[in-house]
Design a protein around this motif. Sequence first.
Motif, mmCIF file in Angstrom:
data_model
loop_
_atom_site.group_PDB
_atom_site.id
_atom_site.type_symbol
_atom_site.label_atom_id
_atom_site.label_comp_id
_atom_site.label_asym_id
_atom_site.label_seq_id
_atom_site.Cartn_x
_atom_site.Cartn_y
_atom_site.Cartn_z
ATOM 1 N N ALA A 102 0.816 -1.221 0.000
ATOM 2 C CA ALA A 102 0.000 0.000 0.000
ATOM 3 C C ALA A 102 0.844 1.263 0.000
ATOM 4 C CB ALA A 102 -0.930 0.000 1.211
ATOM 5 N N GLY A 103 2.179 1.103 -0.002
ATOM 6 C CA GLY A 103 3.057 2.256 -0.092
ATOM 7 C C GLY A 103 3.643 2.725 1.223
ATOM 8 N N ALA A 104 3.427 1.987 2.320
ATOM 9 C CA ALA A 104 3.973 2.390 3.619
ATOM 10 C C ALA A 104 5.475 2.116 3.662
ATOM 11 C CB ALA A 104 3.266 1.636 4.745
ATOM 12 N N SER A 105 6.208 3.003 4.302
ATOM 13 C CA SER A 105 7.642 2.800 4.485
ATOM 14 C C SER A 105 7.876 1.750 5.560
ATOM 15 C CB SER A 105 8.314 4.114 4.878
ATOM 16 O OG SER A 105 7.824 4.553 6.140
ATOM 17 N N ASN A 106 9.132 1.334 5.702
ATOM 18 C CA ASN A 106 9.465 0.347 6.731
ATOM 19 C C ASN A 106 9.150 0.880 8.124
ATOM 20 O OD1 ASN A 106 10.372 -1.528 4.853
ATOM 21 N ND2 ASN A 106 12.502 -0.801 4.945
ATOM 22 N N LEU A 107 9.455 2.160 8.361
ATOM 23 C CA LEU A 107 9.182 2.745 9.668
ATOM 24 C C LEU A 107 7.682 2.817 9.935
ATOM 25 C CD1 LEU A 107 10.214 4.077 12.224
ATOM 26 C CD2 LEU A 107 10.230 6.281 11.010
ATOM 27 N N THR A 108 6.908 3.236 8.927
ATOM 28 C CA THR A 108 5.452 3.310 9.092
ATOM 29 C C THR A 108 4.853 1.928 9.278
ATOM 30 O OG1 THR A 108 5.367 5.288 7.710
ATOM 31 C CG2 THR A 108 3.307 4.088 8.026
ATOM 32 N N THR A 109 5.368 0.946 8.548
ATOM 33 C CA THR A 109 4.880 -0.428 8.693
ATOM 34 C C THR A 109 5.125 -0.944 10.103
ATOM 35 O OG1 THR A 109 5.275 -0.883 6.356
ATOM 36 C CG2 THR A 109 5.105 -2.776 7.836
ATOM 37 N N ARG A 149 5.523 0.895 12.820
ATOM 38 C CA ARG A 149 4.753 1.672 13.803
ATOM 39 C C ARG A 149 3.267 1.363 13.754
ATOM 40 N NH1 ARG A 149 2.322 6.649 13.449
ATOM 41 N NH2 ARG A 149 3.163 6.929 11.351
ATOM 42 N N ARG A 150 2.702 1.182 12.549
ATOM 43 C CA ARG A 150 1.258 1.027 12.402
ATOM 44 C C ARG A 150 0.795 -0.432 12.367
ATOM 45 N NH1 ARG A 150 -1.266 5.598 10.440
ATOM 46 N NH2 ARG A 150 -3.160 4.404 10.879
ATOM 47 N N VAL A 151 1.695 -1.370 12.044
ATOM 48 C CA VAL A 151 1.294 -2.772 11.908
ATOM 49 C C VAL A 151 2.020 -3.665 12.910
ATOM 50 C CG1 VAL A 151 1.186 -4.753 10.339
ATOM 51 C CG2 VAL A 151 0.771 -2.436 9.468
ATOM 52 N N SER A 152 3.351 -3.674 12.831
ATOM 53 C CA SER A 152 4.118 -4.618 13.651
ATOM 54 C C SER A 152 4.013 -4.304 15.139
ATOM 55 C CB SER A 152 5.583 -4.615 13.213
ATOM 56 O OG SER A 152 5.711 -4.922 11.849
ATOM 57 N N LEU A 153 4.191 -3.046 15.487
ATOM 58 C CA LEU A 153 4.204 -2.679 16.904
ATOM 59 C C LEU A 153 2.879 -2.968 17.602
ATOM 60 C CD1 LEU A 153 5.931 -1.508 19.131
ATOM 61 C CD2 LEU A 153 5.144 0.781 18.486
ATOM 62 N N PRO A 154 1.701 -2.619 17.030
ATOM 63 C CA PRO A 154 0.453 -2.980 17.705
ATOM 64 C C PRO A 154 0.290 -4.486 17.905
ATOM 65 C CG PRO A 154 0.027 -1.295 16.060
ATOM 66 C CD PRO A 154 1.437 -1.752 15.851
ATOM 67 N N ILE A 155 0.712 -5.292 16.914
ATOM 68 C CA ILE A 155 0.596 -6.742 17.055
ATOM 69 C C ILE A 155 1.523 -7.257 18.156
ATOM 70 C CG2 ILE A 155 0.927 -8.941 15.866
ATOM 71 C CD1 ILE A 155 0.151 -7.560 13.287
ATOM 72 N N LEU A 156 2.699 -6.645 18.281
ATOM 73 C CA LEU A 156 3.675 -7.072 19.285
ATOM 74 C C LEU A 156 3.406 -6.478 20.667
ATOM 75 C CD1 LEU A 156 6.978 -6.756 17.227
ATOM 76 C CD2 LEU A 156 5.868 -8.878 17.938
ATOM 77 N N THR A 157 2.426 -5.588 20.769
ATOM 78 C CA THR A 157 2.198 -4.870 22.024
ATOM 79 C C THR A 157 2.008 -5.783 23.240
ATOM 80 O OG1 THR A 157 1.323 -2.898 20.952
ATOM 81 C CG2 THR A 157 0.662 -3.271 23.225
ATOM 82 N N PRO A 158 1.133 -6.792 23.192
ATOM 83 C CA PRO A 158 0.978 -7.634 24.392
ATOM 84 C C PRO A 158 2.278 -8.298 24.826
ATOM 85 C CG PRO A 158 -0.819 -8.013 22.846
ATOM 86 C CD PRO A 158 0.184 -7.182 22.128
ATOM 87 N N ALA A 159 3.014 -8.887 23.877
ATOM 88 C CA ALA A 159 4.274 -9.542 24.226
ATOM 89 C C ALA A 159 5.307 -8.532 24.700
ATOM 90 C CB ALA A 159 4.810 -10.313 23.021
ATOM 91 N N LEU A 160 5.348 -7.373 24.063
ATOM 92 C CA LEU A 160 6.308 -6.342 24.454
ATOM 93 C C LEU A 160 6.023 -5.829 25.864
ATOM 94 C CD1 LEU A 160 8.654 -4.493 23.706
ATOM 95 C CD2 LEU A 160 7.014 -2.935 22.655
ATOM 96 N N LEU A 161 4.745 -5.621 26.183
ATOM 97 C CA LEU A 161 4.390 -5.175 27.528
ATOM 98 C C LEU A 161 4.702 -6.238 28.568
ATOM 99 C CD1 LEU A 161 0.996 -3.325 26.957
ATOM 100 C CD2 LEU A 161 3.216 -2.323 27.497
#
Length: 411
Positions: free
Chosen positions: A208-215, A217-229
């Motif tokens: 969809a045109g997202a950069s690696n940083l945007t990907t 921040r908007r996709v990977s980080l929310p999915i990893l949030t429970p494990a990261l917390l």
Amino acid sequence: YSSAASDVYKRQRFNRESWSGRSQYVVPTVIVILTLALILVPIGAMVMFSFRDGTPWNPGPLSLSNYIGAYGDPQTYQIFGNTLILAVASTIFSVFVAILFAFLTERTDLPYRNVAWGLMLVPMAMPGLLFAVSWTILLSPRIGIFNVWMREIAGLFGHEMTEGPLSIYNIWGMIFLEGLRGVSTTFLIMVGAFRAMDPSLEEAARTAGASNLTTFRRVSLPILTPALLAATMYSFMTHLESLEIPLIIGLPAKFYVFPTYIYFTTQRYTPPEYGLAAALGATFLLVSILLVYWYRKIVGQSGRFATVTGKGYRPRIIHLGRWRILFFAIFIVYFLLTIAAPAAALLWSSFLPIPMAPSWELLDSLTLKNYIKTFGDDDIWEVIWNTLLIAVGAATLTMVMALTIAWVVVR
């Protein structure tokens, strides 16, 4: 008669099936109750005794004197601030390194990934007390092996020094050691999250045109949030209550934290200040409750990022290119700092009457006297047996309880 017999048979069969259905929950229920008792009874005892003036065998009347003595002293807040600094900085160090290593082993073409994965678990084999002692041998200002070598190198260039240039006896040394000690467990938490995450979501974002940083921040980080917390909370609480490194490194550095403060209230005062220790321990209890509440609130919100996928996908491997050797070298450095160098320092010092930096001249001074003295003591075998008994028993009981609680909660 036939109809009555049939009814009796059906009732008996129903009773047997009902009992069979209920009996499968007996063992899990007992273990859950036992686990809750092992958690709540000590906490309740600590809270109740924090309002008593006496000793456990002679509690005394109810009073607020322990809380007044603990939190009416300005030094308590300074020590609490020291504890927060150590715990927060060590957590940032541990979590950052663990996430980096988990990402490299699961999502990249890092060379010898299986070897690197195994090296991440080896530091767990060294007890925290020995880890701290080994680094005093390596970085003590006067006799530390690394410092002796660096002074010798500086002497070749005309710079004479009697101490240093590095010292482990400061807040930075404590953060360094605590951070290294916390990486392995945090890595195990994060590596499972990276392995289970569906990479097709990242690929869709890039399409969809997202950069690696945007990907990220908007996709990977929310999915990893429970494990990261979960990893951050566990790491923070572990560093918050750590005693070995603050005891070995912090006391000579005159950097006191809550665990050492509580330790001295029960070990160095006569009579021991158990009520004061319980009042100080209430701070840990309050911090734990707040962290659990915050974790549950964040994880509850992260449910909107949950996805349902099949089991046939494979993580997209990121090619590191010419950086592959550099990142593998980082793993090697981590292994050297957490296991190789500390273990070598302990082994070398065990053959000397006093700790000294390795040199060819000292080879004639190597001796087995320390081993002969240690294993010649009749009590050492009882100590070894007690250690093995506690280790095996505690590990078995922990795994049984953890497995049962996890099954009850998830299934």
